[in-house]
Design a protein around this motif. Sequence first.
Motif, PDB file in Angstrom:
ATOM      1  N   CYS A 177       0.801  -1.230   0.000  1.00  0.00           N
ATOM      2  CA  CYS A 177       0.000   0.000   0.000  1.00  0.00           C
ATOM      3  C   CYS A 177       0.829   1.272   0.000  1.00  0.00           C
ATOM      4  N   SER A 178       2.112   1.188  -0.350  1.00  0.00           N
ATOM      5  CA  SER A 178       2.934   2.402  -0.365  1.00  0.00           C
ATOM      6  C   SER A 178       3.019   2.974  -1.769  1.00  0.00           C
ATOM      7  N   PRO A 179       2.952   4.308  -1.902  1.00  0.00           N
ATOM      8  CA  PRO A 179       3.183   4.907  -3.219  1.00  0.00           C
ATOM      9  C   PRO A 179       4.593   4.632  -3.738  1.00  0.00           C
ATOM     10  N   ARG A 180       5.495   4.196  -2.871  1.00  0.00           N
ATOM     11  CA  ARG A 180       6.870   3.899  -3.293  1.00  0.00           C
ATOM     12  C   ARG A 180       7.028   2.466  -3.795  1.00  0.00           C
ATOM     13  N   GLY A 181       5.920   1.730  -3.821  1.00  0.00           N
ATOM     14  CA  GLY A 181       5.922   0.398  -4.425  1.00  0.00           C
ATOM     15  C   GLY A 181       6.929  -0.545  -3.795  1.00  0.00           C
ATOM     16  N   ALA A 213      10.038  -0.473  -3.796  1.00  0.00           N
ATOM     17  CA  ALA A 213      11.205   0.176  -3.182  1.00  0.00           C
ATOM     18  C   ALA A 213      10.891   0.649  -1.761  1.00  0.00           C
ATOM     19  N   SER A 214       9.677   0.477  -1.331  1.00  0.00           N
ATOM     20  CA  SER A 214       9.272   1.067  -0.047  1.00  0.00           C
ATOM     21  C   SER A 214       9.771   0.248   1.143  1.00  0.00           C
ATOM     22  N   GLU A 215       9.876   0.933   2.264  1.00  0.00           N
ATOM     23  CA  GLU A 215      10.321   0.280   3.500  1.00  0.00           C
ATOM     24  C   GLU A 215       9.280  -0.722   3.990  1.00  0.00           C
ATOM     25  N   SER A 216       8.014  -0.389   3.858  1.00  0.00           N
ATOM     26  CA  SER A 216       6.967  -1.312   4.331  1.00  0.00           C
ATOM     27  C   SER A 216       6.937  -2.574   3.469  1.00  0.00           C
ATOM     28  N   HIS A 217       7.157  -2.417   2.157  1.00  0.00           N
ATOM     29  CA  HIS A 217       7.204  -3.596   1.283  1.00  0.00           C
ATOM     30  C   HIS A 217       8.386  -4.471   1.665  1.00  0.00           C
ATOM     31  N   THR A 234       2.097  -1.269   4.876  1.00  0.00           N
ATOM     32  CA  THR A 234       1.627   0.112   4.741  1.00  0.00           C
ATOM     33  C   THR A 234       2.568   1.093   5.433  1.00  0.00           C
ATOM     34  N   PRO A 235       2.798   2.249   4.829  1.00  0.00           N
ATOM     35  CA  PRO A 235       3.444   3.327   5.582  1.00  0.00           C
ATOM     36  C   PRO A 235       2.416   3.967   6.514  1.00  0.00           C
ATOM     37  N   MET A 236       2.917   4.638   7.564  1.00  0.00           N
ATOM     38  CA  MET A 236       2.032   5.533   8.322  1.00  0.00           C
ATOM     39  C   MET A 236       1.958   6.841   7.551  1.00  0.00           C
ATOM     40  N   HIS A 237       0.748   7.257   7.220  1.00  0.00           N
ATOM     41  CA  HIS A 237       0.531   8.551   6.585  1.00  0.00           C
ATOM     42  C   HIS A 237      -0.429   9.364   7.447  1.00  0.00           C
ATOM     43  N   ASN A 238       0.061  10.492   7.912  1.00  0.00           N
ATOM     44  CA  ASN A 238      -0.756  11.360   8.765  1.00  0.00           C
ATOM     45  C   ASN A 238      -1.421  10.603   9.899  1.00  0.00           C
ATOM     46  N   PHE A 239      -0.570   9.871  10.594  1.00  0.00           N
ATOM     47  CA  PHE A 239      -0.897   9.172  11.851  1.00  0.00           C
ATOM     48  C   PHE A 239      -1.766   7.925  11.670  1.00  0.00           C
ATOM     49  N   THR A 240      -2.060   7.556  10.408  1.00  0.00           N
ATOM     50  CA  THR A 240      -2.917   6.391  10.215  1.00  0.00           C
ATOM     51  C   THR A 240      -2.478   5.620   8.971  1.00  0.00           C
ATOM     52  N   VAL A 249       4.540  -2.095   9.080  1.00  0.00           N
ATOM     53  CA  VAL A 249       4.330  -0.644   9.089  1.00  0.00           C
ATOM     54  C   VAL A 249       5.679   0.060   9.033  1.00  0.00           C
ATOM     55  N   SER A 250       5.753   1.092   8.217  1.00  0.00           N
ATOM     56  CA  SER A 250       6.947   1.941   8.182  1.00  0.00           C
ATOM     57  C   SER A 250       6.529   3.366   8.504  1.00  0.00           C
ATOM     58  N   SER A 251       7.365   4.057   9.293  1.00  0.00           N
ATOM     59  CA  SER A 251       7.003   5.442   9.653  1.00  0.00           C
ATOM     60  C   SER A 251       8.253   6.294   9.755  1.00  0.00           C
ATOM     61  N   GLY A 252       8.111   7.565   9.398  1.00  0.00           N
ATOM     62  CA  GLY A 252       9.234   8.499   9.440  1.00  0.00           C
ATOM     63  C   GLY A 252       9.708   8.771  10.854  1.00  0.00           C
ATOM     64  N   GLY A 253       8.760   8.860  11.791  1.00  0.00           N
ATOM     65  CA  GLY A 253       9.091   9.043  13.207  1.00  0.00           C
ATOM     66  C   GLY A 253       8.622   7.835  14.001  1.00  0.00           C
ATOM     67  N   GLU A 254       8.755   7.909  15.335  1.00  0.00           N
ATOM     68  CA  GLU A 254       8.283   6.810  16.182  1.00  0.00           C
ATOM     69  C   GLU A 254       6.816   7.045  16.564  1.00  0.00           C
ATOM     70  N   ARG A 268       6.455  10.723  19.629  1.00  0.00           N
ATOM     71  CA  ARG A 268       6.015  12.121  19.823  1.00  0.00           C
ATOM     72  C   ARG A 268       4.803  12.411  18.943  1.00  0.00           C
ATOM     73  N   GLN A 269       4.071  11.375  18.591  1.00  0.00           N
ATOM     74  CA  GLN A 269       2.893  11.546  17.742  1.00  0.00           C
ATOM     75  C   GLN A 269       1.864  10.485  18.128  1.00  0.00           C
ATOM     76  N   PRO A 270       0.596  10.745  17.856  1.00  0.00           N
ATOM     77  CA  PRO A 270      -0.420   9.727  18.150  1.00  0.00           C
ATOM     78  C   PRO A 270      -0.369   8.604  17.124  1.00  0.00           C
ATOM     79  N   GLY A 319      10.959   5.482  12.472  1.00  0.00           N
ATOM     80  CA  GLY A 319      12.068   6.441  12.485  1.00  0.00           C
ATOM     81  C   GLY A 319      12.896   6.406  11.214  1.00  0.00           C
ATOM     82  N   THR A 320      12.245   6.124  10.072  1.00  0.00           N
ATOM     83  CA  THR A 320      12.997   6.032   8.809  1.00  0.00           C
ATOM     84  C   THR A 320      13.578   7.384   8.386  1.00  0.00           C
ATOM     85  N   ALA A 321      13.064   8.470   8.975  1.00  0.00           N
ATOM     86  CA  ALA A 321      13.557   9.806   8.607  1.00  0.00           C
ATOM     87  C   ALA A 321      14.713  10.257   9.500  1.00  0.00           C
TER      88      ALA A 321
HETATM   89  C1  LIG Z   1       1.756  11.871   2.911  1.00  0.00           C
HETATM   90  C2  LIG Z   1       2.712  11.379   3.969  1.00  0.00           C
HETATM   91  C3  LIG Z   1       2.339  11.452   5.285  1.00  0.00           C
HETATM   92  C4  LIG Z   1       3.213  10.972   6.274  1.00  0.00           C
HETATM   93  N1  LIG Z   1       2.799  10.991   7.578  1.00  0.00           N
HETATM   94  C5  LIG Z   1       3.599  10.485   8.536  1.00  0.00           C
HETATM   95  C6  LIG Z   1       3.158  10.439   9.880  1.00  0.00           C
HETATM   96  O1  LIG Z   1       2.056  10.806  10.241  1.00  0.00           O
HETATM   97  N2  LIG Z   1       4.014   9.914  10.802  1.00  0.00           N
HETATM   98  C7  LIG Z   1       5.259   9.449  10.478  1.00  0.00           C
HETATM   99  O2  LIG Z   1       5.960   8.983  11.358  1.00  0.00           O
HETATM  100  N3  LIG Z   1       5.707   9.491   9.193  1.00  0.00           N
HETATM  101  C8  LIG Z   1       4.888   9.975   8.228  1.00  0.00           C
HETATM  102  N4  LIG Z   1       5.314   9.985   6.923  1.00  0.00           N
HETATM  103  C9  LIG Z   1       6.636   9.388   6.593  1.00  0.00           C
HETATM  104  C10 LIG Z   1       6.501   7.925   6.166  1.00  0.00           C
HETATM  105  O3  LIG Z   1       5.740   7.174   7.092  1.00  0.00           O
HETATM  106  C11 LIG Z   1       7.886   7.320   6.056  1.00  0.00           C
HETATM  107  O4  LIG Z   1       8.630   7.977   5.049  1.00  0.00           O
HETATM  108  C12 LIG Z   1       7.838   5.833   5.778  1.00  0.00           C
HETATM  109  O5  LIG Z   1       9.100   5.259   5.986  1.00  0.00           O
HETATM  110  C13 LIG Z   1       7.384   5.553   4.341  1.00  0.00           C
HETATM  111  O6  LIG Z   1       7.256   4.162   4.187  1.00  0.00           O
HETATM  112  P1  LIG Z   1       7.232   3.482   2.739  1.00  0.00           P
HETATM  113  O7  LIG Z   1       8.645   3.496   2.226  1.00  0.00           O
HETATM  114  O8  LIG Z   1       6.752   2.096   3.028  1.00  0.00           O
HETATM  115  O9  LIG Z   1       6.285   4.275   1.895  1.00  0.00           O
HETATM  116  C14 LIG Z   1       4.488  10.462   5.924  1.00  0.00           C
HETATM  117  C15 LIG Z   1       4.852  10.415   4.568  1.00  0.00           C
HETATM  118  C16 LIG Z   1       3.980  10.866   3.608  1.00  0.00           C
HETATM  119  C17 LIG Z   1       4.398  10.791   2.160  1.00  0.00           C
END
Ligand SMILES: Cc1cc2nc3c(=O)[nH]c(=O)nc-3n(C[C@H](O)[C@H](O)[C@H](O)COP(=O)(O)O)c2cc1C
Length: 205
Positions: free
Chosen positions: A8-12, A14-18, A94-100, A139-144, A151-153, A179-181
């Motif tokens: 479910c990642s736009p990065r297909g 190459a994505s971390e969740s994949h 799935t990545p986390m996007h906007n907390f969900t 699940v992959s997320s930029g932060g924890e 520091r996020q819900p 914390g991928t970021a």
């Molecule tokens: C539209 C969008 C919203 C995002 N929202 C969050 C968020 O709410 N919390 C977070 O930790 N990271 C957020 N991120 C960062 C992604 O979760 C992070 O880059 C993740 O590693 C992407 O995983 P993927 O490679 O599987 O797509 C967001 C990224 C995008 C593009």
Amino acid sequence: MSILHIHCSPRGRASESHRLSQHIIERLLRASGDAAPAVIDIDATRLPNVDDDYAAALSSPVDPADDVLARGALRQSSELIDALRQATHIVIATPMHNFTVSAALKVWIDHVVRVRSTFRITPEGKIGNLPDRPVYVAVSSGGEFSGEAARQPDFLTPYLTHVLGTIGLKNVTFFSVQGTARGDAALQAARASAQAAIAAHPMAA
Ligand SMILES: Cc1cc2nc3c(=O)[nH]c(=O)nc-3n(C[C@H](O)[C@H](O)[C@H](O)COP(=O)(O)O)c2cc1C
């Protein structure tokens, strides 16, 4: 063993969740002992949104005529639900996007959480119709979003647990790379920790 893999990642690929979901699948395949396991891939980013017939059908007390059921999002939904019914194990990436969950995963959910099909409405509330089986979520997320560093819900894990439970899938396990970021060292550490959690998990055969 038949694994349904919904990514479910736009990065297909190459994505971390994949990437994380591939570790789960490899672990399941190793644990299975099945000589001919199947892995069915669904790229949820390619699914169209539900349409007007679908919205009308879901807010009606009865299903529409066969010709309506056989077209558009209703047909797509039936195919996705069939794939879900046939799987012995489900892996969602799935990545986390906007907390969900990502928008693509929400579209898949809208197609498979379908009244009179995957759940029914009773005086006690919605009851799932699907037989339970293991669901693993990568699940992959930029932060924890969990633990002391969060520091996020987190609206992702409780939402997905609830909505899958609504259709009868109660056995849901989450693995995450968080914390991928935060730079390469943090990413490598998060990957190692997630892979160790997958290796230690007693996967259901
Ligand atoms: C539209 C969008 C919203 C995002 N929202 C969050 C968020 O709410 N919390 C977070 O930790 N990271 C957020 N991120 C960062 C992604 O979760 C992070 O880059 C993740 O590693 C992407 O995983 P993927 O490679 O599987 O797509 C967001 C990224 C995008 C593009």
